[in-house]
Design a protein around this motif. Structure first.
Motif, PDB file in Angstrom:
ATOM      1  N   UNK A 177      12.510 -29.403  31.313  1.00  0.00           N
ATOM      2  CA  UNK A 177      13.216 -29.064  32.547  1.00  0.00           C
ATOM      3  C   UNK A 177      13.638 -30.343  33.254  1.00  0.00           C
ATOM      4  N   UNK A 178      14.851 -30.354  33.768  1.00  0.00           N
ATOM      5  CA  UNK A 178      15.353 -31.505  34.521  1.00  0.00           C
ATOM      6  C   UNK A 178      14.548 -31.621  35.811  1.00  0.00           C
ATOM      7  N   UNK A 179      14.002 -32.798  36.098  1.00  0.00           N
ATOM      8  CA  UNK A 179      13.173 -32.959  37.298  1.00  0.00           C
ATOM      9  C   UNK A 179      13.986 -33.313  38.540  1.00  0.00           C
ATOM     10  N   UNK A 180      15.316 -33.317  38.435  1.00  0.00           N
ATOM     11  CA  UNK A 180      16.171 -33.592  39.588  1.00  0.00           C
ATOM     12  C   UNK A 180      16.091 -32.460  40.612  1.00  0.00           C
ATOM     13  N   UNK A 181      15.917 -31.234  40.118  1.00  0.00           N
ATOM     14  CA  UNK A 181      15.870 -30.073  40.992  1.00  0.00           C
ATOM     15  C   UNK A 181      14.425 -29.696  41.272  1.00  0.00           C
ATOM     16  N   UNK A 182      14.131 -29.355  42.514  1.00  0.00           N
ATOM     17  CA  UNK A 182      12.758 -29.055  42.927  1.00  0.00           C
ATOM     18  C   UNK A 182      12.440 -27.564  42.870  1.00  0.00           C
ATOM     19  N   UNK A 183      13.402 -26.745  42.475  1.00  0.00           N
ATOM     20  CA  UNK A 183      13.180 -25.304  42.401  1.00  0.00           C
ATOM     21  C   UNK A 183      12.599 -24.927  41.037  1.00  0.00           C
ATOM     22  N   UNK A 184      11.896 -23.809  40.951  1.00  0.00           N
ATOM     23  CA  UNK A 184      11.417 -23.369  39.634  1.00  0.00           C
ATOM     24  C   UNK A 184      12.610 -22.961  38.769  1.00  0.00           C
ATOM     25  N   UNK A 185      12.593 -23.358  37.522  1.00  0.00           N
ATOM     26  CA  UNK A 185      13.677 -22.979  36.628  1.00  0.00           C
ATOM     27  C   UNK A 185      13.105 -22.294  35.393  1.00  0.00           C
ATOM     28  N   UNK A 186      13.967 -21.531  34.759  1.00  0.00           N
ATOM     29  CA  UNK A 186      13.597 -20.876  33.513  1.00  0.00           C
ATOM     30  C   UNK A 186      14.871 -20.722  32.694  1.00  0.00           C
ATOM     31  N   UNK A 187      14.924 -21.405  31.552  1.00  0.00           N
ATOM     32  CA  UNK A 187      16.078 -21.317  30.660  1.00  0.00           C
ATOM     33  C   UNK A 187      15.595 -21.080  29.237  1.00  0.00           C
ATOM     34  N   UNK A 188      16.518 -20.644  28.402  1.00  0.00           N
ATOM     35  CA  UNK A 188      16.263 -20.525  26.977  1.00  0.00           C
ATOM     36  C   UNK A 188      17.262 -21.434  26.280  1.00  0.00           C
ATOM     37  N   UNK A 189      16.754 -22.269  25.372  1.00  0.00           N
ATOM     38  CA  UNK A 189      17.605 -23.164  24.595  1.00  0.00           C
ATOM     39  C   UNK A 189      17.627 -22.658  23.161  1.00  0.00           C
ATOM     40  N   UNK A 190      18.840 -22.496  22.633  1.00  0.00           N
ATOM     41  CA  UNK A 190      19.025 -22.019  21.260  1.00  0.00           C
ATOM     42  C   UNK A 190      19.812 -23.079  20.499  1.00  0.00           C
ATOM     43  N   UNK A 191      19.341 -23.416  19.306  1.00  0.00           N
ATOM     44  CA  UNK A 191      20.090 -24.303  18.415  1.00  0.00           C
ATOM     45  C   UNK A 191      20.558 -23.452  17.246  1.00  0.00           C
ATOM     46  N   UNK A 192      21.868 -23.549  16.968  1.00  0.00           N
ATOM     47  CA  UNK A 192      22.456 -22.815  15.859  1.00  0.00           C
ATOM     48  C   UNK A 192      22.990 -23.805  14.825  1.00  0.00           C
ATOM     49  N   UNK A 193      22.824 -23.467  13.566  1.00  0.00           N
ATOM     50  CA  UNK A 193      23.341 -24.256  12.454  1.00  0.00           C
ATOM     51  C   UNK A 193      24.249 -23.344  11.641  1.00  0.00           C
ATOM     52  N   UNK A 194      25.535 -23.654  11.652  1.00  0.00           N
ATOM     53  CA  UNK A 194      26.524 -22.809  10.967  1.00  0.00           C
ATOM     54  C   UNK A 194      26.405 -21.350  11.391  1.00  0.00           C
ATOM     55  N   UNK A 195      26.186 -21.134  12.698  1.00  0.00           N
ATOM     56  CA  UNK A 195      26.122 -19.778  13.243  1.00  0.00           C
ATOM     57  C   UNK A 195      24.777 -19.089  13.129  1.00  0.00           C
ATOM     58  N   UNK A 196      23.813 -19.704  12.461  1.00  0.00           N
ATOM     59  CA  UNK A 196      22.462 -19.137  12.320  1.00  0.00           C
ATOM     60  C   UNK A 196      21.542 -19.755  13.361  1.00  0.00           C
ATOM     61  N   UNK A 197      20.765 -18.929  14.039  1.00  0.00           N
ATOM     62  CA  UNK A 197      19.795 -19.437  14.998  1.00  0.00           C
ATOM     63  C   UNK A 197      18.642 -20.090  14.227  1.00  0.00           C
ATOM     64  N   UNK A 198      18.413 -21.391  14.473  1.00  0.00           N
ATOM     65  CA  UNK A 198      17.352 -22.109  13.769  1.00  0.00           C
ATOM     66  C   UNK A 198      16.252 -22.592  14.720  1.00  0.00           C
ATOM     67  N   UNK A 199      16.481 -22.405  16.019  1.00  0.00           N
ATOM     68  CA  UNK A 199      15.500 -22.828  17.011  1.00  0.00           C
ATOM     69  C   UNK A 199      15.771 -22.061  18.299  1.00  0.00           C
ATOM     70  N   UNK A 200      14.701 -21.567  18.926  1.00  0.00           N
ATOM     71  CA  UNK A 200      14.831 -20.896  20.223  1.00  0.00           C
ATOM     72  C   UNK A 200      13.582 -21.216  21.026  1.00  0.00           C
ATOM     73  N   UNK A 201      13.766 -21.705  22.243  1.00  0.00           N
ATOM     74  CA  UNK A 201      12.627 -22.129  23.049  1.00  0.00           C
ATOM     75  C   UNK A 201      12.881 -21.832  24.521  1.00  0.00           C
TER      76      UNK A 201
END
Length: 103
Positions: free
Chosen positions: A31-55
């Motif tokens: 999480x970027x520490x520039x913002x002081x609010x609680x954050x919640x995101x999902x990061x997805x990495x795709x390789x040739x259209x296939x999901x290979x990582x989700x966090x």
């Protein structure tokens, strides 16, 4: 702290044409520490259209290591989505630090 990286806001999708020239994607997500609010995101990495990582990444989380096999991958894509129950993406930003593709 990290000297280099890519900061991405929820709703961002970055794509790179790598034409099978790289074998690994490495770095750390947090999480970027520039913002002081609680954050919640999902990061997805795709390789040739296939999901290979989700966090899920939240403000309180420690950085997560990313170490992915890219052998033969032609198109690499990183997508960041808000995971806030209210639907807000205000200040929901994640940093992908020390990120590198390795031949």
């Amino acid at each position: 702290k990290y000297d280099r990286g890519v900061s991405m806001h929820a709703g961002t999708a970055l794509s790179w044409t790598i034409n099978g020239d790289f074998r690994r994607l490495k770095g750390f997500l947090g999480a970027d520490d520039e913002f002081k609010i609680p954050i919640s995101v999902v990061v997805v990495v795709e390789a040739d259209g296939r999901e290979v990582f989700k966090q899920s990444v939240k403000k309180k989380d420690k950085p997560v290591e990313v170490n992915l096999d890219l052998t033969g991958v032609k198109l690499l894509r990183v997508v960041v989505r808000s995971d806030d129950p209210s639907g807000s993406d205000l200040g929901h930003q994640v940093d992908f630090v020390d990120a590198k593709v390795i031949k």
